[in-house]
Design an enzyme around this catalytic site. Structure first.
Site, PDB file in Angstrom:
ATOM      1  N   SER A 191      10.659   8.147  23.232  1.00 61.24           N
ATOM      2  CA  SER A 191      11.830   7.328  22.901  1.00 61.24           C
ATOM      3  C   SER A 191      12.889   8.206  22.267  1.00 61.24           C
ATOM      4  O   SER A 191      12.581   9.285  21.725  1.00 61.24           O
ATOM      5  CB  SER A 191      11.403   6.228  21.921  1.00 61.24           C
ATOM      6  OG  SER A 191      12.516   5.634  21.296  1.00 61.24           O
ATOM      7  N   TYR A 231       7.410   4.043  13.930  1.00 63.84           N
ATOM      8  CA  TYR A 231       7.495   4.274  15.380  1.00 63.84           C
ATOM      9  C   TYR A 231       8.118   5.637  15.663  1.00 63.84           C
ATOM     10  O   TYR A 231       7.624   6.408  16.502  1.00 63.84           O
ATOM     11  CB  TYR A 231       8.320   3.159  16.007  1.00 63.84           C
ATOM     12  CG  TYR A 231       8.481   3.247  17.508  1.00 63.84           C
ATOM     13  CD1 TYR A 231       7.490   2.778  18.359  1.00 63.84           C
ATOM     14  CD2 TYR A 231       9.635   3.784  18.073  1.00 63.84           C
ATOM     15  CE1 TYR A 231       7.638   2.854  19.742  1.00 63.84           C
ATOM     16  CE2 TYR A 231       9.794   3.865  19.446  1.00 63.84           C
ATOM     17  CZ  TYR A 231       8.793   3.391  20.270  1.00 63.84           C
ATOM     18  OH  TYR A 231       8.946   3.465  21.639  1.00 63.84           O
TER      19      TYR A 231
END
Length: 240
Positions: free
Chosen positions: A144, A157
């Protein structure tokens, strides 16, 4: 990399990008095993693909569970043979709405790392030896932009994805010359449940469709000039 008759394992396959990748690989002629925690959702994702004659299988396992890894790989190998491609796609955000790091419980950070980092690490350990012996294989880790940008509230995350990217580079260095490639791909913002959980106010019309992103990732996988250890952004690749 010709996908015909390749044995592929895709985690997080019950929805979103994982489901789209499972279908994309199968449509290229691969024998695909999709993995997810929710057996009912996974079966619902696999059933229409099987009905179209695609070689797909469903295995309900939690990649964040250390004890599940070798049974998972054993079951997948029994279904499709020694794995040629491993796609570490399964991820979790942790608690939502996303909290500040100061408000994030240590147990929540640990759980995110178990799924997003240690799961791929353990799966790679479980499959890479066979790949090295056969002199070929691909491990694709889905990351990501949160791995490279410090977004407030994305702490657990982001840390997990940053660590996954560096883990990929280390694996690539250690497997240099073995015929086993490791790649990292950032799919970008997609119209998925995870994105909606993270940013509920986002306009779905502005987000990429998982099917389109999966096609670009397949183009990346099949390309001849993707050296091991590289990081790619799916939006910069086009489907063949």
């Amino acid at each position: 990399m010709d996908m015909r008759n390749q044995a592929v394992l895709v985690t997080g396959a019950s929805r979103g990008l994982g489901r789209a990748l499972m279908e994309a690989f199968a449509r290229r002629g691969a024998r695909v095993v999709g993995v997810a925690r929710d057996a009912k959702a996974l079966d619902a994702a696999v059933a229409p693909l099987k009905a179209r004659g695609l070689a797909v299988h469903a295995l309900a396992f939690d990649v964040g569970d250390k004890q599940a890894i070798y049974p998972l790989v054993g079951a997948a190998t029994a279904l499709v043979g020694p794995l040629d491609v491993l796609v570490n796609n399964a991820s979790t955000l942790g608690p939502t709405p996303l909290p500040l790091l100061l408000d994030t419980a240590c147990e929540d950070v640990s759980q995110v790392l178990e799924v997003n980092l240690l799961g791929p690490f353990r799966l790679t350990k479980a499959v890479a030896g066979s790949m090295v012996v056969r002199g070929r294989g691909l491990i694709l880790n889905v990351t990501s932009d949160a791995a490279v940008s410090a977004y407030p509230r994305w702490g657990a995350y982001s840390v997990s994805k940053a660590a996954l990217e560096h883990l990929t580079r280390i694996w690539a260095a250690e497997f240099e010359g073995s015929g086993v490639r490791l790649l990292t791909v950032d799919p970008g913002d997609m119209d998925t449940r995870m994105h909606a959980d993270a940013i509920p106010d986002a306009d779905p019309a502005t987000l990429a469709k998982p099917e389109d992103v999966a096609a670009r990732i397949l183009a990346l996988v099949e390309a001849r000039d993707t050296a091991s250890g590289q990081r790619f952004e799916a939006a910069k690749w086009e489907a063949a």
